[in-house]
Enzyme design. Structure first.
Site: not given
Length: 168
Positions: A46, A51, A92-93, A134-135, A138
């Site tokens: 994701g 991000q 997480c990225l 989660h996204e 963000h």
């Protein structure tokens, strides 16, 4: 398509709240394609536009093993959450190499636009539900580590700053 630079926690830009997309255009679709390429290359499941330092309400997700089920959420809105809070290990990225347990509702119902600007509603559970939550966090300027204790957050920040110094 292009690989975009992913912001790293604790970069303050990760805390900016994304703005709704007013119109889905060719530029929006190019950003979505670039975000998908970036997510797959990272590799991740994701990615929110926040991000990659684009503060628009756009999310791409692909939880499939074969990386052939790309889901696009433009202006996603959680309509409801259901079920017990379940613990899931999240990563997480934007927080590379860090994984920890977060408690989230088991099921979600989300409304969004797809890459053609068409509205849809989706009910999800399991990994997809976790990823959606989660996204969306963000897009609201929240990183998963903020669900953790202050001590864990401090340790993560210190670890990532040390890693950054070692790569310079």
């Amino acid at each position: 398509m292009a690989i975009l630079k992913i912001l790293q926690y604790p970069d303050a830009r990760l805390h900016r709240v994304a703005k709704p997309v007013s119109e889905v255009t060719d530029a929006t679709r190019k950003l979505i394609a670039d975000m998908a390429e970036t997510m797959y290359a990272a590799p991740g499941i994701g990615l929110a536009a926040t991000q990659v330092d684009v503060h628009q309400c756009i999310v791409v997700i692909d939880t499939s093993e074969t990386h052939d089920d790309l889901r696009v959420f433009i202006n996603p809105e959680l309509l409801s959450t259901e079920g017990d809070l379940k613990e899931h290990e999240e990563g997480c990225l934007s927080v590379p190499g860090i994984y920890d347990t977060v408690r989230r509702p088991e099921q979600v119902k989300v409304r969004a636009l797809n890459e053609r600007g068409e509205s849809f509603t989706l009910e999800a559970e399991g990994l997809l539900a976790v990823c959606i939550q989660h996204e969306i966090d963000h897009l609201q300027g929240k990183v998963f580590v903020e669900y953790l204790s202050s001590l864990k957050q401090s340790r993560i920040r210190a670890k990532l700053k040390k890693r950054l110094r070692e790569t310079l």
